[in-house]
Write a protein that holds these residues in place. Structure first.
Motif, mmCIF file in Angstrom:
data_model
loop_
_atom_site.group_PDB
_atom_site.id
_atom_site.type_symbol
_atom_site.label_atom_id
_atom_site.label_comp_id
_atom_site.label_asym_id
_atom_site.label_seq_id
_atom_site.Cartn_x
_atom_site.Cartn_y
_atom_site.Cartn_z
ATOM 1 N N SER A 156 13.034 18.676 -3.740
ATOM 2 C CA SER A 156 13.257 19.499 -4.941
ATOM 3 C C SER A 156 12.374 19.036 -6.089
ATOM 4 C CB SER A 156 14.732 19.441 -5.350
ATOM 5 O OG SER A 156 15.561 19.878 -4.297
ATOM 6 N N LEU A 157 11.113 18.865 -5.789
ATOM 7 C CA LEU A 157 10.185 18.321 -6.778
ATOM 8 C C LEU A 157 10.006 19.257 -7.966
ATOM 9 C CD1 LEU A 157 7.678 16.692 -4.333
ATOM 10 C CD2 LEU A 157 8.780 15.521 -6.244
ATOM 11 N N GLN A 204 0.838 -1.188 0.000
ATOM 12 C CA GLN A 204 0.000 0.000 0.000
ATOM 13 C C GLN A 204 0.871 1.235 0.000
ATOM 14 O OE1 GLN A 204 -3.532 0.269 -0.189
ATOM 15 N NE2 GLN A 204 -2.783 2.340 -0.649
ATOM 16 N N ALA A 205 0.814 1.973 -1.092
ATOM 17 C CA ALA A 205 1.554 3.231 -1.183
ATOM 18 C C ALA A 205 0.694 4.374 -0.659
ATOM 19 C CB ALA A 205 1.959 3.506 -2.624
ATOM 20 N N SER A 206 1.314 5.298 0.023
ATOM 21 C CA SER A 206 0.610 6.466 0.545
ATOM 22 C C SER A 206 1.568 7.640 0.643
ATOM 23 C CB SER A 206 0.000 6.160 1.917
ATOM 24 O OG SER A 206 1.025 5.857 2.853
ATOM 25 N N GLY A 207 1.005 8.812 0.914
ATOM 26 C CA GLY A 207 1.839 9.993 1.123
ATOM 27 C C GLY A 207 1.869 10.969 -0.031
ATOM 28 N N GLY A 208 1.198 10.640 -1.121
ATOM 29 C CA GLY A 208 1.165 11.550 -2.241
ATOM 30 C C GLY A 208 0.339 12.785 -1.940
ATOM 31 N N GLY A 209 0.368 13.729 -2.871
ATOM 32 C CA GLY A 209 -0.405 14.950 -2.690
ATOM 33 C C GLY A 209 -0.035 15.987 -3.716
ATOM 34 N N LEU A 210 -0.506 17.193 -3.479
ATOM 35 C CA LEU A 210 -0.239 18.344 -4.346
ATOM 36 C C LEU A 210 0.800 19.218 -3.666
ATOM 37 C CD1 LEU A 210 -0.860 20.223 -6.745
ATOM 38 C CD2 LEU A 210 -2.740 21.164 -5.371
ATOM 39 N N VAL A 211 1.863 19.523 -4.390
ATOM 40 C CA VAL A 211 2.940 20.336 -3.824
ATOM 41 C C VAL A 211 3.471 21.266 -4.900
ATOM 42 C CG1 VAL A 211 4.712 18.605 -4.364
ATOM 43 C CG2 VAL A 211 5.074 20.190 -2.459
ATOM 44 N N GLN A 212 3.984 22.389 -4.479
ATOM 45 C CA GLN A 212 4.579 23.322 -5.433
ATOM 46 C C GLN A 212 5.977 22.855 -5.823
ATOM 47 O OE1 GLN A 212 4.397 27.229 -3.599
ATOM 48 N NE2 GLN A 212 2.482 27.669 -4.660
ATOM 49 N N SER A 229 2.969 21.368 -8.915
ATOM 50 C CA SER A 229 2.551 22.544 -9.668
ATOM 51 C C SER A 229 3.741 23.478 -9.891
ATOM 52 C CB SER A 229 1.447 23.274 -8.930
ATOM 53 O OG SER A 229 1.914 23.748 -7.677
ATOM 54 N N SER A 230 3.700 24.167 -11.019
ATOM 55 C CA SER A 230 4.816 25.068 -11.355
ATOM 56 C C SER A 230 4.592 26.462 -10.781
ATOM 57 C CB SER A 230 4.976 25.147 -12.869
ATOM 58 O OG SER A 230 3.772 25.574 -13.458
ATOM 59 N N GLY A 265 9.746 22.557 -6.132
ATOM 60 C CA GLY A 265 10.731 22.823 -5.090
ATOM 61 C C GLY A 265 10.371 22.231 -3.747
ATOM 62 N N GLY A 266 9.134 21.757 -3.622
ATOM 63 C CA GLY A 266 8.672 21.198 -2.365
ATOM 64 C C GLY A 266 9.078 19.752 -2.169
#
Length: 119
Positions: free
Chosen positions: A84-85, A5-13, A118-119, A15-16
């Motif tokens: 550094s996404l 079970q993978a978890s922890g994803g989300g929306l990040v800017q 997101s950029s 560099g996050g």
């Protein structure tokens, strides 16, 4: 039953950071290599990182220096730290288990977690 079970994803800017977890059950976790893969819409699946049964870690060139994989055998969990996404890291990330412990072929895979940058 084998479960990953993978978890922890989300929306990040851009560099996050995010930390993904892969919780495993139903097999002898210590003996297995665990790999992380990702797939973006319209793109082929890409191997991101893998940690084998002795703790050796491998990374795709596209994530070297930004992502770190680790494992906690006591918790039957593998973590993937994403730093550094970049927008091009956006994908569904999922984990898979290799019974030979070598990060060469995978026997089980779980459902993924969405990472959106997101950029």
């Amino acid at each position: 039953d084998v479960q990953l079970q993978a978890s922890g994803g989300g929306l990040v800017q851009a560099g996050g950071s995010l930390r993904l977890s892969c919780a495993a059950s139903g097999f002898t976790f210590d003996d297995y290599a665990i790999g992380w893969f990702r797939q973006a819409p319209g793109k082929e699946r890409e191997g991101v990182s893998c940690i084998n049964s002795d703790g050796s870690a491998y990374y795709a060139d596209s994530v070297k220096g930004r992502f770190t994989i680790s494992r906690d055998n006591a918790e039957n969990t593998v973590y993937l730290q994403l730093n550094s996404l970049k927008p091009e890291d956006t994908a569904v990330y999922y984990c898979a288990a290799d019974r030979w412990g070598l990060c060469l072929s995978y026997d089980y895979a779980g459902q993924g977690t969405q990472v959106t940058v997101s950029s």
